[in-house]
Write a protein that holds these residues in place. Sequence first.
Motif, PDB file in Angstrom:
ATOM      1  N   GLU A   1     -11.330 -13.948  11.566  1.00 44.63           N
ATOM      2  CA  GLU A   1     -12.794 -13.881  11.595  1.00 44.63           C
ATOM      3  C   GLU A   1     -13.422 -14.870  10.610  1.00 44.63           C
ATOM      4  O   GLU A   1     -14.552 -15.292  10.790  1.00 44.63           O
ATOM      5  CB  GLU A   1     -13.305 -12.462  11.287  1.00 44.63           C
ATOM      6  N   LEU A   2     -12.668 -15.229   9.577  1.00 42.45           N
ATOM      7  CA  LEU A   2     -13.157 -16.210   8.613  1.00 42.45           C
ATOM      8  C   LEU A   2     -13.022 -17.637   9.142  1.00 42.45           C
ATOM      9  O   LEU A   2     -13.468 -18.583   8.507  1.00 42.45           O
ATOM     10  CB  LEU A   2     -12.402 -16.077   7.284  1.00 42.45           C
ATOM     11  N   GLY A   3     -12.372 -17.779  10.303  1.00 38.92           N
ATOM     12  CA  GLY A   3     -12.252 -19.091  10.934  1.00 38.92           C
ATOM     13  C   GLY A   3     -10.965 -19.825  10.628  1.00 38.92           C
ATOM     14  O   GLY A   3     -10.860 -21.022  10.877  1.00 38.92           O
ATOM     15  N   PHE A   4      -9.963 -19.118  10.111  1.00 44.21           N
ATOM     16  CA  PHE A   4      -8.693 -19.756   9.784  1.00 44.21           C
ATOM     17  C   PHE A   4      -7.637 -19.410  10.824  1.00 44.21           C
ATOM     18  O   PHE A   4      -7.676 -18.345  11.428  1.00 44.21           O
ATOM     19  CB  PHE A   4      -8.197 -19.306   8.406  1.00 44.21           C
ATOM     20  N   ALA A   5      -6.693 -20.313  10.979  1.00 49.77           N
ATOM     21  CA  ALA A   5      -5.564 -20.068  11.880  1.00 49.77           C
ATOM     22  C   ALA A   5      -4.356 -19.644  11.047  1.00 49.77           C
ATOM     23  O   ALA A   5      -4.327 -19.837   9.834  1.00 49.77           O
ATOM     24  CB  ALA A   5      -5.238 -21.339  12.662  1.00 49.77           C
ATOM     25  N   GLY A   6      -3.379 -19.069  11.695  1.00 50.08           N
ATOM     26  CA  GLY A   6      -2.161 -18.666  11.008  1.00 50.08           C
ATOM     27  C   GLY A   6      -2.329 -17.367  10.258  1.00 50.08           C
ATOM     28  O   GLY A   6      -3.246 -16.592  10.505  1.00 50.08           O
ATOM     29  N   SER A   7      -1.414 -17.152   9.297  1.00 50.09           N
ATOM     30  CA  SER A   7      -1.456 -15.906   8.533  1.00 50.09           C
ATOM     31  C   SER A   7      -2.312 -16.097   7.281  1.00 50.09           C
ATOM     32  O   SER A   7      -2.541 -17.206   6.830  1.00 50.09           O
ATOM     33  CB  SER A   7      -0.040 -15.479   8.142  1.00 50.09           C
ATOM     34  N   GLY A   8      -2.749 -14.987   6.711  1.00 47.49           N
ATOM     35  CA  GLY A   8      -3.591 -15.018   5.523  1.00 47.49           C
ATOM     36  C   GLY A   8      -2.763 -15.061   4.258  1.00 47.49           C
ATOM     37  O   GLY A   8      -1.578 -15.425   4.290  1.00 47.49           O
ATOM     38  N   PRO A   9      -3.338 -14.679   3.126  1.00 47.70           N
ATOM     39  CA  PRO A   9      -2.640 -14.716   1.847  1.00 47.70           C
ATOM     40  C   PRO A   9      -1.365 -13.863   1.818  1.00 47.70           C
ATOM     41  O   PRO A   9      -0.404 -14.229   1.164  1.00 47.70           O
ATOM     42  CB  PRO A   9      -3.659 -14.162   0.849  1.00 47.70           C
ATOM     43  N   TYR A  10      -1.393 -12.730   2.524  1.00 51.32           N
ATOM     44  CA  TYR A  10      -0.179 -11.924   2.661  1.00 51.32           C
ATOM     45  C   TYR A  10       0.547 -12.405   3.904  1.00 51.32           C
ATOM     46  O   TYR A  10      -0.017 -12.400   4.992  1.00 51.32           O
ATOM     47  CB  TYR A  10      -0.515 -10.441   2.880  1.00 51.32           C
ATOM     48  N   ILE A  11       1.792 -12.813   3.770  1.00 46.08           N
ATOM     49  CA  ILE A  11       2.552 -13.229   4.944  1.00 46.08           C
ATOM     50  C   ILE A  11       2.802 -12.009   5.820  1.00 46.08           C
ATOM     51  O   ILE A  11       2.623 -12.042   7.024  1.00 46.08           O
ATOM     52  CB  ILE A  11       3.867 -13.921   4.539  1.00 46.08           C
ATOM     53  N   LEU A  12       3.196 -10.906   5.195  1.00 39.91           N
ATOM     54  CA  LEU A  12       3.360  -9.633   5.898  1.00 39.91           C
ATOM     55  C   LEU A  12       2.477  -8.604   5.211  1.00 39.91           C
ATOM     56  O   LEU A  12       2.586  -8.397   4.007  1.00 39.91           O
ATOM     57  CB  LEU A  12       4.820  -9.160   5.838  1.00 39.91           C
ATOM     58  N   LEU A  13       1.606  -7.992   5.976  1.00 45.42           N
ATOM     59  CA  LEU A  13       0.765  -6.936   5.412  1.00 45.42           C
ATOM     60  C   LEU A  13       1.633  -5.741   5.018  1.00 45.42           C
ATOM     61  O   LEU A  13       2.687  -5.511   5.626  1.00 45.42           O
ATOM     62  CB  LEU A  13      -0.274  -6.485   6.427  1.00 45.42           C
ATOM     63  N   PRO A  14       1.201  -4.992   4.018  1.00 47.05           N
ATOM     64  CA  PRO A  14       1.942  -3.779   3.672  1.00 47.05           C
ATOM     65  C   PRO A  14       2.021  -2.830   4.871  1.00 47.05           C
ATOM     66  O   PRO A  14       1.170  -2.865   5.762  1.00 47.05           O
ATOM     67  CB  PRO A  14       1.102  -3.161   2.547  1.00 47.05           C
ATOM     68  N   SER A  15       3.030  -1.977   4.866  1.00 48.13           N
ATOM     69  CA  SER A  15       3.206  -1.013   5.955  1.00 48.13           C
ATOM     70  C   SER A  15       2.034  -0.030   5.967  1.00 48.13           C
ATOM     71  O   SER A  15       1.327   0.106   4.960  1.00 48.13           O
ATOM     72  CB  SER A  15       4.514  -0.240   5.757  1.00 48.13           C
ATOM     73  N   PRO A  16       1.829   0.693   7.069  1.00 49.07           N
ATOM     74  CA  PRO A  16       0.747   1.695   7.107  1.00 49.07           C
ATOM     75  C   PRO A  16       0.852   2.707   5.963  1.00 49.07           C
ATOM     76  O   PRO A  16      -0.156   3.084   5.372  1.00 49.07           O
ATOM     77  CB  PRO A  16       0.918   2.354   8.473  1.00 49.07           C
ATOM     78  N   HIS A  17       2.074   3.142   5.648  1.00 44.03           N
ATOM     79  CA  HIS A  17       2.270   4.083   4.539  1.00 44.03           C
ATOM     80  C   HIS A  17       1.840   3.453   3.215  1.00 44.03           C
ATOM     81  O   HIS A  17       1.170   4.090   2.397  1.00 44.03           O
ATOM     82  CB  HIS A  17       3.733   4.538   4.475  1.00 44.03           C
ATOM     83  N   GLU A  18       2.223   2.186   3.004  1.00 44.07           N
ATOM     84  CA  GLU A  18       1.846   1.488   1.776  1.00 44.07           C
ATOM     85  C   GLU A  18       0.329   1.267   1.709  1.00 44.07           C
ATOM     86  O   GLU A  18      -0.260   1.349   0.635  1.00 44.07           O
ATOM     87  CB  GLU A  18       2.568   0.141   1.690  1.00 44.07           C
ATOM     88  N   LEU A  19      -0.295   1.017   2.866  1.00 42.38           N
ATOM     89  CA  LEU A  19      -1.751   0.826   2.897  1.00 42.38           C
ATOM     90  C   LEU A  19      -2.487   2.113   2.531  1.00 42.38           C
ATOM     91  O   LEU A  19      -3.495   2.075   1.823  1.00 42.38           O
ATOM     92  CB  LEU A  19      -2.206   0.320   4.266  1.00 42.38           C
ATOM     93  N   VAL A  20      -1.983   3.256   2.994  1.00 37.38           N
ATOM     94  CA  VAL A  20      -2.595   4.547   2.641  1.00 37.38           C
ATOM     95  C   VAL A  20      -2.486   4.771   1.133  1.00 37.38           C
ATOM     96  O   VAL A  20      -3.460   5.165   0.474  1.00 37.38           O
ATOM     97  CB  VAL A  20      -1.937   5.705   3.432  1.00 37.38           C
TER      98      VAL A  20
END
Length: 163
Positions: free
Chosen positions: A115-134
């Motif tokens: 949405e910010l207009g960038f291609a590829g992955s963001g600063p985190y190559i892999l987002l934390p798991s759903p459990h880690e996000l909670v």
Amino acid sequence: MPTLFHPDLHKRNIFVSETDPSKITGIIDWQSASAEPAFWYADEVPDFAVPDDSENDLCAKAFDACSRFSTSKLSGPRLMDKNLFRPFLYSYRTWKDGAIALRHELVETTQGWNELGFAGSGPYILLPSPHELVKHEREYKLFVAAQELKHDLSNLLGTATDG
């Protein structure tokens, strides 16, 4: 480009003439002044320029206008998308705010990367798991509550948040 900056320009540190309050006669509390990237201080607003009443609203508008024209190195980051700017706010001050705020901004930026207009992955190559996000969201809510308490106590006691 590094810039010499006094990050503590608050009312208690600026002395003005008794006969002409528009003339500054002295500035104290220079121990935090340093030569660093200017954008580090782009989110800093002196207490006299925080809009909270009609007098401060005028000061806030004047500070904003002067910043845009006189200190473009500081005003540029203020004008950019907040979602891009926020990770930089916490990256240099994890000693003060902790790693939770930086991690939160990296997660938020990564989730909105396209949405910010960038291609590829963001600063985190892999987002934390759903459990880690909670777990992170719970830690972040505690962080926000602690920051609000610190600011509320600071306002009640009429002191800076650092003592």
